[in-house]
Design a protein around this motif. Structure first.
Motif, PDB file in Angstrom:
ATOM      1  N   GLU A  69       0.825  -1.210   0.000  1.00 51.18           N
ATOM      2  CA  GLU A  69       0.000   0.000   0.000  1.00 51.18           C
ATOM      3  C   GLU A  69       0.860   1.261   0.000  1.00 51.18           C
ATOM      4  O   GLU A  69       0.550   2.235  -0.646  1.00 51.18           O
ATOM      5  CB  GLU A  69      -0.911   0.022   1.227  1.00 51.18           C
ATOM      6  CG  GLU A  69      -2.157  -0.818   1.102  1.00 51.18           C
ATOM      7  CD  GLU A  69      -1.875  -2.302   1.233  1.00 51.18           C
ATOM      8  OE1 GLU A  69      -0.722  -2.675   1.583  1.00 51.18           O
ATOM      9  OE2 GLU A  69      -2.785  -3.106   0.987  1.00 51.18           O
ATOM     10  N   GLU A  70       1.936   1.222   0.798  1.00 47.32           N
ATOM     11  CA  GLU A  70       2.737   2.427   0.920  1.00 47.32           C
ATOM     12  C   GLU A  70       3.949   2.396   0.000  1.00 47.32           C
ATOM     13  O   GLU A  70       4.683   3.380  -0.108  1.00 47.32           O
ATOM     14  CB  GLU A  70       3.195   2.605   2.371  1.00 47.32           C
ATOM     15  CG  GLU A  70       2.043   2.879   3.298  1.00 47.32           C
ATOM     16  CD  GLU A  70       2.464   2.785   4.741  1.00 47.32           C
ATOM     17  OE1 GLU A  70       3.343   3.554   5.148  1.00 47.32           O
ATOM     18  OE2 GLU A  70       1.911   1.946   5.467  1.00 47.32           O
ATOM     19  N   SER A  95      -0.347   6.032  -7.535  1.00 48.53           N
ATOM     20  CA  SER A  95       0.403   6.790  -6.539  1.00 48.53           C
ATOM     21  C   SER A  95      -0.493   7.619  -5.617  1.00 48.53           C
ATOM     22  O   SER A  95      -0.200   7.773  -4.440  1.00 48.53           O
ATOM     23  CB  SER A  95       1.362   7.727  -7.261  1.00 48.53           C
ATOM     24  OG  SER A  95       0.619   8.602  -8.091  1.00 48.53           O
ATOM     25  N   ALA A 122      -3.515   6.912  -4.663  1.00 48.10           N
ATOM     26  CA  ALA A 122      -4.144   6.016  -3.697  1.00 48.10           C
ATOM     27  C   ALA A 122      -3.165   5.702  -2.568  1.00 48.10           C
ATOM     28  O   ALA A 122      -3.516   5.762  -1.393  1.00 48.10           O
ATOM     29  CB  ALA A 122      -4.600   4.739  -4.384  1.00 48.10           C
ATOM     30  N   SER A 123      -1.916   5.415  -2.938  1.00 47.53           N
ATOM     31  CA  SER A 123      -0.901   5.133  -1.922  1.00 47.53           C
ATOM     32  C   SER A 123      -0.689   6.330  -1.026  1.00 47.53           C
ATOM     33  O   SER A 123      -0.653   6.221   0.193  1.00 47.53           O
ATOM     34  CB  SER A 123       0.439   4.815  -2.581  1.00 47.53           C
ATOM     35  OG  SER A 123       0.381   3.584  -3.209  1.00 47.53           O
ATOM     36  N   LYS A 124      -0.522   7.478  -1.649  1.00 48.46           N
ATOM     37  CA  LYS A 124      -0.163   8.654  -0.876  1.00 48.46           C
ATOM     38  C   LYS A 124      -1.290   9.042   0.088  1.00 48.46           C
ATOM     39  O   LYS A 124      -1.039   9.412   1.219  1.00 48.46           O
ATOM     40  CB  LYS A 124       0.154   9.806  -1.829  1.00 48.46           C
ATOM     41  CG  LYS A 124       0.952  10.903  -1.178  1.00 48.46           C
ATOM     42  CD  LYS A 124       1.327  11.983  -2.175  1.00 48.46           C
ATOM     43  CE  LYS A 124       2.025  13.113  -1.433  1.00 48.46           C
ATOM     44  NZ  LYS A 124       1.944  14.376  -2.137  1.00 48.46           N
ATOM     45  N   SER A 125      -2.530   8.961  -0.373  1.00 47.10           N
ATOM     46  CA  SER A 125      -3.635   9.402   0.472  1.00 47.10           C
ATOM     47  C   SER A 125      -4.084   8.316   1.433  1.00 47.10           C
ATOM     48  O   SER A 125      -4.694   8.606   2.445  1.00 47.10           O
ATOM     49  CB  SER A 125      -4.822   9.810  -0.405  1.00 47.10           C
ATOM     50  OG  SER A 125      -5.310   8.673  -1.096  1.00 47.10           O
ATOM     51  N   GLY A 126      -3.816   7.052   1.107  1.00 40.90           N
ATOM     52  CA  GLY A 126      -4.342   5.961   1.926  1.00 40.90           C
ATOM     53  C   GLY A 126      -5.803   5.677   1.624  1.00 40.90           C
ATOM     54  O   GLY A 126      -6.441   4.884   2.303  1.00 40.90           O
ATOM     55  N   TYR A 161       2.662   6.848   8.509  1.00 42.60           N
ATOM     56  CA  TYR A 161       2.211   6.529   7.154  1.00 42.60           C
ATOM     57  C   TYR A 161       2.911   7.430   6.158  1.00 42.60           C
ATOM     58  O   TYR A 161       2.886   8.640   6.257  1.00 42.60           O
ATOM     59  CB  TYR A 161       0.706   6.710   7.014  1.00 42.60           C
ATOM     60  CG  TYR A 161       0.220   6.267   5.655  1.00 42.60           C
ATOM     61  CD1 TYR A 161      -0.056   4.938   5.408  1.00 42.60           C
ATOM     62  CD2 TYR A 161       0.075   7.169   4.617  1.00 42.60           C
ATOM     63  CE1 TYR A 161      -0.466   4.514   4.158  1.00 42.60           C
ATOM     64  CE2 TYR A 161      -0.331   6.756   3.371  1.00 42.60           C
ATOM     65  CZ  TYR A 161      -0.607   5.421   3.155  1.00 42.60           C
ATOM     66  OH  TYR A 161      -1.009   5.006   1.909  1.00 42.60           O
ATOM     67  N   GLN A 162       3.559   6.829   5.225  1.00 45.09           N
ATOM     68  CA  GLN A 162       4.108   7.628   4.146  1.00 45.09           C
ATOM     69  C   GLN A 162       4.241   6.705   2.959  1.00 45.09           C
ATOM     70  O   GLN A 162       4.530   5.537   3.097  1.00 45.09           O
ATOM     71  CB  GLN A 162       5.456   8.220   4.528  1.00 45.09           C
ATOM     72  CG  GLN A 162       6.447   7.176   4.953  1.00 45.09           C
ATOM     73  CD  GLN A 162       7.701   7.808   5.523  1.00 45.09           C
ATOM     74  OE1 GLN A 162       8.307   7.269   6.398  1.00 45.09           O
ATOM     75  NE2 GLN A 162       8.095   8.944   5.011  1.00 45.09           N
ATOM     76  N   SER A 163       3.976   7.258   1.827  1.00 49.42           N
ATOM     77  CA  SER A 163       4.067   6.384   0.688  1.00 49.42           C
ATOM     78  C   SER A 163       5.181   6.875  -0.190  1.00 49.42           C
ATOM     79  O   SER A 163       5.328   8.062  -0.442  1.00 49.42           O
ATOM     80  CB  SER A 163       2.737   6.374  -0.031  1.00 49.42           C
ATOM     81  OG  SER A 163       2.893   6.877  -1.300  1.00 49.42           O
ATOM     82  N   PHE A 164       6.015   5.959  -0.579  1.00 54.44           N
ATOM     83  CA  PHE A 164       7.095   6.340  -1.466  1.00 54.44           C
ATOM     84  C   PHE A 164       6.637   6.122  -2.886  1.00 54.44           C
ATOM     85  O   PHE A 164       6.316   5.022  -3.287  1.00 54.44           O
ATOM     86  CB  PHE A 164       8.340   5.529  -1.154  1.00 54.44           C
ATOM     87  CG  PHE A 164       9.051   6.080   0.020  1.00 54.44           C
ATOM     88  CD1 PHE A 164      10.013   7.061  -0.142  1.00 54.44           C
ATOM     89  CD2 PHE A 164       8.717   5.681   1.295  1.00 54.44           C
ATOM     90  CE1 PHE A 164      10.645   7.605   0.951  1.00 54.44           C
ATOM     91  CE2 PHE A 164       9.349   6.222   2.388  1.00 54.44           C
ATOM     92  CZ  PHE A 164      10.320   7.184   2.220  1.00 54.44           C
ATOM     93  N   LEU A 165       6.587   7.198  -3.627  1.00 57.49           N
ATOM     94  CA  LEU A 165       6.148   7.086  -4.999  1.00 57.49           C
ATOM     95  C   LEU A 165       7.289   6.481  -5.784  1.00 57.49           C
ATOM     96  O   LEU A 165       8.439   6.546  -5.397  1.00 57.49           O
ATOM     97  CB  LEU A 165       5.824   8.457  -5.541  1.00 57.49           C
ATOM     98  CG  LEU A 165       4.787   9.189  -4.732  1.00 57.49           C
ATOM     99  CD1 LEU A 165       4.445  10.491  -5.396  1.00 57.49           C
ATOM    100  CD2 LEU A 165       3.532   8.348  -4.603  1.00 57.49           C
TER     101      LEU A 165
END
Lengths: 403, 469
Positions: free
Chosen positions: A56-57, A255, A257-261, B461-465
């Motif tokens: 997810e992340e 991206s 979706a991942s970034k916002s959760g 929570y952090q998402s790596f693009l």
């Protein structure tokens, strides 16, 4: 009838005498609930294995830190332990979904810098330009175009979904007017190159799937509409209008979706293949695509990408400093494409018209661009960027400027 | 250690409670001290030296004073006290104000002394005030010096209060040092307070903090009169829920261990004057200054001029205590001035009308927070200009409504949360003595805890693009 009901009610009341010590009862219940919670999550945490990677992340999760004196003394051990407990907390993804849903319930319309728009559209928030770097880049592009007046130089900057699909943006969100940004860039550059504004044509198609709902990129369809506008300026006389469309994924969670959760929808990815004279249903691998480190493929598409997290990398495998695409054509046209990731799905429309396409991504490119231009006998140059990336770019000027 | 962390809640707290209640009675205080020291040194063990030195120094100073007390040697008693006080104030000054002091010397004399920033030991302002009150109380014969080093060290470093208070006077703490047995009612009640505080901090304060940051960093073209007021209001709510939430958690944690810490907030935003506000806001700091500065100076039982001096001095110190920067000093002096005005001019007028006095107070308090939160005079003028529409700022725009609708529910909850409403509901539920309503109330606490937990888990929570945009 009423009597018996009343009797029943009084009976019920009699069965449940009032509490003598309500405080004690409440404290007792709270304590029990809390102890159960602590036990449940600690035991679950112990018996389930630590997760190494979060799909997810799209990142590696923190692992159990090893104890060392130096880490203990400079405080990094405790910091690592904190992230470990948070990253490996039992049912982490459900907790994150709960948080995002609570935010929505409270009326929030953005999450981690992503607009949560109507119809589950997730949109990158258009940025305010960093004017110092923007002016540097504009000047560098202008000088570059002046140096190459013998060639065809074309440029377009694609606005973001939040601006183009403004009716899908959150209520009252003050979305930056990217058509004005586009106009400003055009005014700076139109004297020495052909700057093609595309906001209007994209706006005309805003009811179609020209942007992904869960990703910050545009779709092949969006790219097609822009290609139709650009073709003329690129000197393409009779652009192909017949495409074979393949839906290569229906499970793309991008991206945004991942970034916002916020994971409430998925996208389809389509590829569009121009039906040229040598087009064949069976053999689509008619290219030589050279990547850095001497890696070669014969297709514009990477089927492995569809198994990975970022399925948008199906287009040319993602971003590389330089990618050379040799086609079957023999027409003397060599295109230099200076670009960001928006161009990756645009290339499929360009291949019928060039002998060779050289894609350079200035963010990762450290060689001399002028040398490449003369060595490869470039005839056409196209700058293709997304507005947000362009307004924040800090590498174009360095790559384009000759010392 | 952070008392709102997952590690704290799920590992540290259970281990603390179990070990504290399982060990034999005689070792309970030692265990608690050990836990407190681990807690204190968790993030950065280097600070521990300062805390330990402060404990040892004051322990021996107090014993020395006790000696002179028994010998009736007032002269020596006084000089030891003064030495002790000076030492504590100097240590605090060295860590907290040294950089600020040199900065201003440099500016004043246009010289360039290099400033070596010292790391500020956690909670030094709080534990220094604790030990100062201890020494003065011994001098005043309010309580004898503590001969047991463990008990004294526990008073200074007791983990629920060591980082952010409440500031506790020694006499109140020493009464509770005789050991506590396990009482589930105490633990459950403490838990309730802890969850309340946690929810205030995580679900409200942190959210208002984001709202304040967002509105404060809007480009000038997007600001409006309403959004500027909203920004200040967000800060007003943030600082209350943050600090009172922390105090409530501290009180709850102490209660789980069988200790009662003093109340620190009593619905300050419903006050009817600034004077009343300061009897309800950060009450333990206010009473410390009253007890150890204001009253020794003569309080209000002196002539007007001396009274003015006393008030202004106390408020100057209150301002300085909050931080080494001019905005805190101005903020302190601002309150000194307002309190004098209320005392000598319009204080009685405020008593006539409930609504006017409440509105007056909240505006005074908000303007106070404006000074408190601004880094420079020009920042204050810029905020005031947009709050009062000077320079063509419009009343409201799209952005204002965007933020209003995004935060409306939390703002309403926040406005209700600064009043005694929820506490009254609580009392009503308990008074009904009805099982079902109490089970219902427990479910609400459970929900608050679970919701806070969701935000805590989300904090990493952090998402790596993929390598790029």
């Amino acid at each position: 009838m009423i009597d018996s009901k009343q009797k029943l009610a009084t009976l019920k009341r009699k069965k449940r005498p009032k509490l003598k010590y309500p405080e004690k009862f409440q404290a007792f219940l709270l304590l029990i609930v809390f102890v159960l919670l602590i036990l449940f999550f600690n035991i679950s945490g112990i018996i389930t294995q630590d997760v190494e990677f979060s799909k997810e992340e799209n990142r590696s999760l923190a692992q159990k830190p090893s104890l060392s004196v130096s880490d203990l003394l400079d405080g990094s051990y405790s910091k690592n332990l904190d992230s470990y407990f948070s990253d490996q907390f039992y049912l982490r993804n459900s907790w994150i979904r709960l948080k995002v849903n609570l935010d929505l319930l409270l009326g929030k319309q953005e999450s981690n810098g992503v607009y949560i728009g109507k119809d589950n559209y997730l949109m990158e928030i258009p940025v305010t330009p960093d004017s110092e770097w923007l002016n540097k880049n504009l000047k560098a592009i202008d000088d570059f175009a002046k140096r190459h007046q013998d060639k065809r130089v074309v440029m377009s900057v694609i606005p973001n979904s939040a601006y183009i699909l403004s009716e899908k943006a959150p209520l009252n969100a003050n979305v930056r007017n990217q058509a004005q940004d586009e106009k400003m860039i055009a005014d700076h550059l139109k004297h020495n190159l052909a700057f093609i504004e595309v906001s209007e044509v994209l706006k005309q198609h805003s009811d179609e799937n020209i942007f992904y709902k869960t990703d910050h990129h545009w779709t092949s369809l969006g790219a097609k509409y822009v290609f139709e506008v650009l073709a003329n300026s690129l000197g393409i006389d009779n652009p192909i209008t017949d495409y074979k469309i393949f839906t290569v994924s229906d499970s793309f969670s991008g991206s945004m979706a991942s970034k916002s959760g916020y994971l409430k929808s998925v996208d389809e990815i389509q590829i569009m293949i121009p039906k040229t004279s040598n087009y064949s249903e069976i053999d689509l691998d008619t290219f030589v695509v050279k990547f850095p480190e001497n890696r070669e493929t014969c297709s514009l598409y990477s089927s492995e990408a569809l198994k990975a997290k970022d399925q948008y990398t199906v287009f040319l495998g993602g971003n590389y400093s330089r990618v050379d695409i040799q086609t079957l054509n023999d027409n003397g046209h060599v295109l230099l494409l200076i670009k960001d990731s928006y161009a990756n799905c645009f290339v499929q429309f360009l291949t019928p018209y060039y002998e060779k396409i050289i894609m350079i991504d200035p963010r990762y490119y450290y060689d001399e661009i002028e040398q490449a231009i003369s060595k490869e006998q470039i005839t056409d140059i196209l700058f293709l960027y997304n507005m947000n990336t362009f307004l924040e770019d800090r590498s174009l000027a360095d790559v384009l400027t000759v010392d | 250690m952070n008392i709102t962390g997952i590690f704290f809640i799920f590992i540290f707290l259970p281990i603390t409670l179990i070990s504290y209640y399982l060990v034999p009675i005689k070792t309970k205080n030692s265990i608690l001290l050990l836990i407190s020291l681990i807690f204190y040194s968790w993030g950065n063990p280097n600070y521990l030296i300062v805390l330990v030195l402060s404990v040892l120094f004051n322990y021996f100073i107090a014993l020395e004073m006790q000696q002179y007390l028994s010998e009736n040697n007032n002269r020596k008693l006084k000089s030891v006290l003064i030495f002790g006080l000076l030492f504590n104030v100097l240590v605090l000054g060295l860590f907290k104000y040294y950089g600020f002091f040199l900065d201003n010397i440099n500016k004043l004399f246009r010289i360039d002394l290099s400033v070596q920033e010292l790391p500020l030991p956690l909670g030094i302002s709080f534990f220094t005030f604790s030990v100062i009150s201890y020494l003065i109380d011994i001098y005043r014969k309010k309580s004898p010096a503590q001969r047991n080093l463990i008990s004294f060290a526990l008073y200074v470093s007791f983990f629920p209060k060591v980082i952010s208070g409440p500031i506790m006077q020694y006499t109140d703490f020493s009464k509770q040092l005789s050991v506590h047995r396990f009482d589930y009612e105490f633990v459950g009640h403490g838990l309730k307070l802890y969850i309340q505080g946690l929810a205030k901090k995580i679900l409200l304060a942190d959210s208002f903090s984001i709202l304040y940051q967002d509105l404060n960093t809007l480009p000038a073209s997007e600001k409006s009169i309403l959004s500027s007021w909203l920004a200040l209001f967000a800060f007003t709510l943030q600082i209350f829920f943050d600090f009172s939430g922390y105090s409530e958690m501290a009180i709850g944690l102490a209660k789980m261990l069988g200790f009662n810490l003093p109340q620190n907030f009593n619905y300050p935003y419903v006050s009817r004057s600034a004077t009343e506000f300061w009897r309800r806001w950060h009450m333990t700091l206010g009473s410390w200054f009253r007890e150890y500065v204001y009253i020794p100076l003569g309080g209000n039982r002196v002539g007007i001029l001396k009274h003015i001096r006393n008030i202004m001095l106390v408020w100057l110190l209150t301002g300085i205590w909050h931080g080494a920067a001019w905005n805190y000093i101005f903020w302190g002096l601002y309150y000194g001035l307002i309190l004098l005005l209320e005392k000598y001019f319009y204080g009685n007028l405020l008593k006539r009308n409930v609504i006017i006095s409440r509105v007056y107070t909240i505006i005074i308090v908000m303007l106070g927070w404006l000074i408190f939160a601004s880094s420079s005079i020009s920042a204050i003028t810029i905020s005031l200009q947009s709050m009062f529409g000077i320079g063509g700022v419009i009343f409201a725009n799209k952005t204002t409504f965007y933020y209003l609708q995004s935060y409306a529910l939390q703002i309403i909850l926040g406005c209700l949360g600064v009043t005694p409403l929820f506490n009254k509901l609580q009392q009503n539920i308990l008074q009904k003595r009805n099982r079902r309503t109490i089970i219902f109330s427990v479910l609400i606490y459970l929900a608050l805890f679970v919701f806070s937990l969701a935000y805590l888990v989300n904090s990493t929570y952090q998402s790596f693009l993929y390598v790029a945009f």
